[in-house]
Design a protein around this motif. Structure first.
Motif, PDB file in Angstrom:
ATOM      1  N   GLY A  51       0.028  60.424  24.189  1.00  0.00           N
ATOM      2  CA  GLY A  51      -0.409  61.223  25.312  1.00  0.00           C
ATOM      3  C   GLY A  51       0.558  62.423  25.440  1.00  0.00           C
ATOM      4  N   TYR A  52       0.399  63.354  26.062  1.00  0.00           N
ATOM      5  CA  TYR A  52       1.169  64.536  26.198  1.00  0.00           C
ATOM      6  C   TYR A  52       1.311  64.988  27.770  1.00  0.00           C
ATOM      7  N   VAL A  69      -4.378  62.524  27.126  1.00  0.00           N
ATOM      8  CA  VAL A  69      -4.271  61.195  26.254  1.00  0.00           C
ATOM      9  C   VAL A  69      -5.293  61.010  25.499  1.00  0.00           C
ATOM     10  N   SER A  70      -4.936  60.542  24.267  1.00  0.00           N
ATOM     11  CA  SER A  70      -6.099  60.327  23.248  1.00  0.00           C
ATOM     12  C   SER A  70      -6.852  59.286  23.501  1.00  0.00           C
ATOM     13  N   SER A  71      -8.171  59.441  23.130  1.00  0.00           N
ATOM     14  CA  SER A  71      -9.357  58.634  23.668  1.00  0.00           C
ATOM     15  C   SER A  71      -9.051  57.107  23.693  1.00  0.00           C
ATOM     16  N   GLU A  72      -8.574  56.674  22.408  1.00  0.00           N
ATOM     17  CA  GLU A  72      -8.411  55.186  22.253  1.00  0.00           C
ATOM     18  C   GLU A  72      -7.362  54.676  23.166  1.00  0.00           C
ATOM     19  N   ARG A  75      -7.005  54.525  29.814  1.00  0.00           N
ATOM     20  CA  ARG A  75      -7.291  53.276  30.825  1.00  0.00           C
ATOM     21  C   ARG A  75      -5.841  52.385  30.674  1.00  0.00           C
ATOM     22  N   GLY A  76      -4.939  52.721  29.902  1.00  0.00           N
ATOM     23  CA  GLY A  76      -3.979  51.959  29.902  1.00  0.00           C
ATOM     24  C   GLY A  76      -2.317  52.095  30.586  1.00  0.00           C
ATOM     25  N   GLY A  77      -2.629  53.017  31.662  1.00  0.00           N
ATOM     26  CA  GLY A  77      -1.507  53.412  32.575  1.00  0.00           C
ATOM     27  C   GLY A  77      -0.683  54.470  31.847  1.00  0.00           C
ATOM     28  N   GLU A  81       2.143  57.017  33.657  1.00  0.00           N
ATOM     29  CA  GLU A  81       3.456  57.044  33.461  1.00  0.00           C
ATOM     30  C   GLU A  81       4.080  58.551  32.715  1.00  0.00           C
ATOM     31  N   LEU A  82       3.090  59.253  32.221  1.00  0.00           N
ATOM     32  CA  LEU A  82       3.521  60.703  31.926  1.00  0.00           C
ATOM     33  C   LEU A  82       3.588  61.604  33.105  1.00  0.00           C
TER      34      LEU A  82
END
Length: 267
Positions: A51-52, A69-72, A75-77, A81-82
């Motif tokens: 992610g960026y 955030v990359s597609s894979e 939904r992981g937070g 965080e970024l």
């Protein structure tokens, strides 16, 4: 914890942004890393970047953009965080108001962080004249450009204005200005500001004369005069995001903002 965004991260970020359909260039990321490097972050796992996010500080305000955030990894937070890292960097730098534009899916996430909707930003598209009939305009007064931009956004945004103007053409009227930026996808109008409607309208025809056939710009929906002007020229809305802020309520005057300086990432 997020890591600093490095120059080596620009190319993979741009590939991911292109896949998302974003309008974003290498120059933009280089500018952000030079202007406010402590506010640009990536999230890594091992040797993979997931992610960026980027930020830009103005004087009393700042802008968060390019949260991707990359597609894979969604939904992981990672996005949250970024965002927290970006907010902390801006607030530690003394920013009083933080801006961003949110997609329909992102509005509730940002509300939970304390962001307040203040307007929506519409992407307008239309046709230019392919550069036919364009003639250079007289030199612009930099102090007038600063004054007009501050009248709309309530803050001095010198670095952003400088980079936008330096990569394009700028036309000025009586307390009005428009920047014409050329992209691979066509021509962007913006930043575009004016103290009153008529001053902005007089710049549109010469700006379109200097533009490619495909023209796009991001306009506050609170500027009804801009909507009427663009509609008369055959432009139409192709998308919309929500403009939000956190912190001190800005001295925002959308009727003086006819187009944003960037395609969402810097204001």
């Amino acid at each position: 914890m997020p890591s600093r965004f490095l120059s080596s991260d620009i190319a993979p970020f741009l590939r991911l942004a292109l896949a998302e359909g974003w309008i974003c260039g290498k120059w933009e990321m280089e500018f952000l890393l030079q202007a406010f490097p402590q506010g640009c972050f990536v999230k890594r796992t091992g040797n993979k970047t997931l992610g960026y996010i980027s930020t830009l500080r103005h004087d009393k305000s700042g802008w968060i953009g390019n949260l991707l955030v990359s597609s894979e990894a969604r939904r992981g937070g990672i996005g949250s965080e970024l965002m927290q890292a970006a907010l902390q960097a801006l607030l530690e730098a003394g920013v009083e108001t933080v801006w961003l534009t949110a997609s329909a899916k992102g509005v509730e996430l940002y509300r939970k962080l304390g962001f307040i909707p203040i307007d929506s930003i519409n992407r307008w598209v239309g046709e230019g004249r392919g550069g036919s009939g364009w003639s250079p305009s007289p030199p612009c007064d930099w102090e007038v450009i600063r004054l007009v931009d501050k009248a709309g956004w309530g803050d001095h945004r010198d670095a952003l204005l400088d980079v936008a103007i330096s990569r394009g053409q700028v036309m000025c009227g009586n307390y009005s200005f428009v920047c014409i930026q050329h992209w691979q996808q066509g021509t962007q109008l913006g930043p575009w500001g004016a103290i009153i409607e008529g001053q902005a309208a007089s710049l549109l025809d010469p700006a379109l004369a200097a533009s490619a056939r495909h023209v796009f710009l991001d306009v506050p929906s609170g500027n009804l005069a801009a909507a009427a002007l663009l509609t008369r020229k055959g432009f139409s809305i192709k998308g919309s995001n929500t403009l939000m802020y956190l912190g001190a309520r800005p001295k925002y005057a959308p009727q003086k903002v006819f187009a944003l300086a960037s395609m969402g990432s810097m204001g």
